[in-house]
Design an enzyme around this catalytic site. Structure first.
Site, PDB file in Angstrom:
ATOM      1  N   ASN A   1     -19.336  10.328  -0.245  1.00  0.00           N
ATOM      2  CA  ASN A   1     -19.979   9.570   0.830  1.00  0.00           C
ATOM      3  C   ASN A   1     -21.273  10.239   1.272  1.00  0.00           C
ATOM      4  O   ASN A   1     -21.406  11.464   1.204  1.00  0.00           O
ATOM      5  CB  ASN A   1     -19.019   9.416   2.021  1.00  0.00           C
ATOM      6  CG  ASN A   1     -17.757   8.672   1.632  1.00  0.00           C
ATOM      7  OD1 ASN A   1     -17.750   7.942   0.640  1.00  0.00           O
ATOM      8  ND2 ASN A   1     -16.679   8.875   2.368  1.00  0.00           N
TER       9      ASN A   1
ATOM     10  N   HIS B   1     -22.928  13.223  -3.752  1.00  0.00           N
ATOM     11  CA  HIS B   1     -23.880  12.112  -3.927  1.00  0.00           C
ATOM     12  C   HIS B   1     -25.013  12.186  -2.920  1.00  0.00           C
ATOM     13  O   HIS B   1     -25.736  11.211  -2.721  1.00  0.00           O
ATOM     14  CB  HIS B   1     -23.143  10.758  -3.820  1.00  0.00           C
ATOM     15  CG  HIS B   1     -22.267  10.493  -5.013  1.00  0.00           C
ATOM     16  ND1 HIS B   1     -21.317   9.490  -5.030  1.00  0.00           N
ATOM     17  CD2 HIS B   1     -22.167  11.117  -6.214  1.00  0.00           C
ATOM     18  CE1 HIS B   1     -20.697   9.498  -6.208  1.00  0.00           C
ATOM     19  NE2 HIS B   1     -21.173  10.485  -6.931  1.00  0.00           N
TER      20      HIS B   1
ATOM     21  N   CYS C   1     -46.945  17.297  -3.139  1.00  0.00           N
ATOM     22  CA  CYS C   1     -47.454  17.066  -4.512  1.00  0.00           C
ATOM     23  C   CYS C   1     -47.975  15.655  -4.728  1.00  0.00           C
ATOM     24  O   CYS C   1     -48.465  15.328  -5.811  1.00  0.00           O
ATOM     25  CB  CYS C   1     -46.350  17.360  -5.546  1.00  0.00           C
ATOM     26  SG  CYS C   1     -45.108  16.061  -5.631  1.00  0.00           S
TER      27      CYS C   1
ATOM     28  N   GLY D   1      -9.516   7.238  -0.357  1.00  0.00           N
ATOM     29  CA  GLY D   1     -10.509   6.190  -0.196  1.00  0.00           C
ATOM     30  C   GLY D   1     -11.488   6.042  -1.324  1.00  0.00           C
ATOM     31  O   GLY D   1     -12.648   5.712  -1.122  1.00  0.00           O
TER      32      GLY D   1
ATOM     33  N   ALA E   1      -6.459   5.892   5.313  1.00  0.00           N
ATOM     34  CA  ALA E   1      -6.790   7.317   5.491  1.00  0.00           C
ATOM     35  C   ALA E   1      -6.424   7.810   6.885  1.00  0.00           C
ATOM     36  O   ALA E   1      -5.813   8.873   7.053  1.00  0.00           O
ATOM     37  CB  ALA E   1      -8.288   7.514   5.240  1.00  0.00           C
TER      38      ALA E   1
HETATM   39  N1  APR Z   1      -8.163   4.154   3.692  1.00  0.00           N
HETATM   40  C1  APR Z   1      -8.142   4.618   2.415  1.00  0.00           C
HETATM   41  N2  APR Z   1      -8.681   3.954   1.364  1.00  0.00           N
HETATM   42  C2  APR Z   1      -9.255   2.760   1.623  1.00  0.00           C
HETATM   43  C3  APR Z   1      -9.318   2.202   2.931  1.00  0.00           C
HETATM   44  C4  APR Z   1      -8.740   2.961   3.986  1.00  0.00           C
HETATM   45  N3  APR Z   1      -8.745   2.513   5.257  1.00  0.00           N
HETATM   46  N4  APR Z   1      -9.974   1.002   2.848  1.00  0.00           N
HETATM   47  C5  APR Z   1     -10.292   0.822   1.542  1.00  0.00           C
HETATM   48  N5  APR Z   1      -9.855   1.868   0.815  1.00  0.00           N
HETATM   49  C6  APR Z   1      -9.997   2.098  -0.634  1.00  0.00           C
HETATM   50  C7  APR Z   1     -10.108   0.851  -1.484  1.00  0.00           C
HETATM   51  O1  APR Z   1      -8.820   0.397  -1.869  1.00  0.00           O
HETATM   52  C8  APR Z   1     -10.901   1.373  -2.700  1.00  0.00           C
HETATM   53  O2  APR Z   1     -10.010   1.851  -3.701  1.00  0.00           O
HETATM   54  O3  APR Z   1     -11.234   2.778  -0.802  1.00  0.00           O
HETATM   55  C9  APR Z   1     -11.712   2.546  -2.131  1.00  0.00           C
HETATM   56  C10 APR Z   1     -13.206   2.288  -2.044  1.00  0.00           C
HETATM   57  O4  APR Z   1     -13.692   2.176  -3.352  1.00  0.00           O
HETATM   58  P1  APR Z   1     -15.271   1.978  -3.596  1.00  0.00           P
HETATM   59  O5  APR Z   1     -15.781   0.923  -2.690  1.00  0.00           O
HETATM   60  O6  APR Z   1     -15.464   1.832  -5.083  1.00  0.00           O
HETATM   61  O7  APR Z   1     -15.928   3.335  -3.092  1.00  0.00           O
HETATM   62  P2  APR Z   1     -16.028   4.728  -3.848  1.00  0.00           P
HETATM   63  O8  APR Z   1     -14.831   4.970  -4.716  1.00  0.00           O
HETATM   64  O9  APR Z   1     -16.344   5.759  -2.844  1.00  0.00           O
HETATM   65  O10 APR Z   1     -17.323   4.530  -4.787  1.00  0.00           O
HETATM   66  C11 APR Z   1     -17.772   5.673  -5.509  1.00  0.00           C
HETATM   67  O11 APR Z   1     -19.755   4.458  -6.173  1.00  0.00           O
HETATM   68  O12 APR Z   1     -21.367   3.022  -5.447  1.00  0.00           O
HETATM   69  C12 APR Z   1     -21.128   4.334  -5.808  1.00  0.00           C
HETATM   70  O13 APR Z   1     -22.214   6.287  -5.048  1.00  0.00           O
HETATM   71  C13 APR Z   1     -21.378   5.220  -4.627  1.00  0.00           C
HETATM   72  O14 APR Z   1     -20.096   7.090  -3.833  1.00  0.00           O
HETATM   73  C14 APR Z   1     -19.996   5.742  -4.278  1.00  0.00           C
HETATM   74  C15 APR Z   1     -19.272   5.662  -5.603  1.00  0.00           C
END
Ligand code: APR
Length: 248
Positions: free
Chosen positions: A104, A121, A152, A189, A233
């Site tokens: 994040n 990230h 630069c 998450g 979470a």
């Molecule tokens: N608690 C825990 N998990 C949760 C909650 C919650 N309240 N709400 C949603 N989720 C879960 C969803 O089920 C999903 O599996 O969080 C996850 C979010 O997934 P993504 O939206 O793909 O986010 P992330 O895995 O962080 O993405 C990774 O992708 O876009 C790039 O750089 C960006 O850091 C990001 C990376």
């Protein structure tokens, strides 16, 4: 929520703890995740256009403006009970090292109180020279347009990893080391969609960590985790802190 005693016991015995977080941890703060259903950011806008290095070099203003509206949301929202519980976990485990490895960019772990945070990230709170000349600065909302690097002359852009860019080697190798040393590795998450970040839990497991996944939905990693907890979470980490406090 009912916690598995094995998880509490593994945590209590661990010397090195790692918490690997993704956008789902900040969902309770009001920040949309990237891939969740209709609200997922990437289901409403093309990341190649607004969050990739090719997009930035094609049209810097489009990327800057999209990231600026995300920054405005992050600045208006705040850490949620999940972030606060993970910071509390660090306080409840003073003899152990707790590292947060986060995908994040919102900076919420730091503002919640964790002091060992690896932002693999990057962060939406700083800008840097696109040519990596060394220039970087805090990003406040007053700068609404990309500008020339004062050192630069290249363009300045938010200090986060855009699609198509390499991660900061120093930060990511620290994350690999902490994952390899972890006795217990919480993944919270994340959908495990993006590499190389998604390698870290597998890396941790290969070095013997107990891996606990916290997600209301199953993910490609759920089968590999030692414990795959269907929970939000905030609920899970608040319950984990309460269980530790009851042991003390
Ligand atoms: N608690 C825990 N998990 C949760 C909650 C919650 N309240 N709400 C949603 N989720 C879960 C969803 O089920 C999903 O599996 O969080 C996850 C979010 O997934 P993504 O939206 O793909 O986010 P992330 O895995 O962080 O993405 C990774 O992708 O876009 C790039 O750089 C960006 O850091 C990001 C990376």
């Amino acid at each position: 929520m009912k916690l598995l005693p094995e998880i509490v016991a593994s945590l209590a015995q661990a010397k090195e703890i790692a918490v690997f977080s993704g956008a789902g941890l900040s969902a309770d703060s009001g920040i949309p995740t990237f891939r969740d259903g209709a609200t997922g950011l990437w289901n409403n806008v093309d990341p190649d256009e607004v969050a990739s290095v090719a997009g930035f070099e094609r049209n810097p203003r489009v990327v800057w403006r999209w990231l600026q509206q995300l920054k405005r949301l992050v600045d208006d929202c705040q850490p949620n009970p999940g972030h606060l519980a993970i910071a509390r976990l660090q306080a409840l485990c003073p003899e152990q090292r707790l590292t947060v490895i986060t995908q994040n960019i919102d900076g919420y772990h730091g503002s919640a109180g964790n002091d060992q945070v690896l932002e693999i990230h990057g962060t939406i709170h700083r800008v840097r020279c696109h040519r990596h000349c060394g220039f970087s600065a805090d990003w406040d909302q007053s700068t609404t347009e990309p500008y020339a690097c004062p050192e630069c002359g290249a363009l300045v852009r938010p200090d986060l990893v855009l699609f198509g860019e390499a991660l900061n080697e120093r930060v990511f190798s620290a994350a690999e080391k902490r994952s390899a040393n972890a006795d217990i590795f919480f993944c919270v998450g994340t959908s495990f969609t993006v590499q190389p970040a998604a390698q870290l839990p597998i890396w941790a497991k290969s070095f013997g960590a107990v891996v606990v996944e916290v997600n209301p939905h199953p993910t490609p990693f759920s089968q590999l985790a030692d414990f795959s907890i269907r929970s939000g979470a905030s609920e899970f980490f608040s319950a984990l802190c309460a269980a530790l406090e009851n042991r003390q």
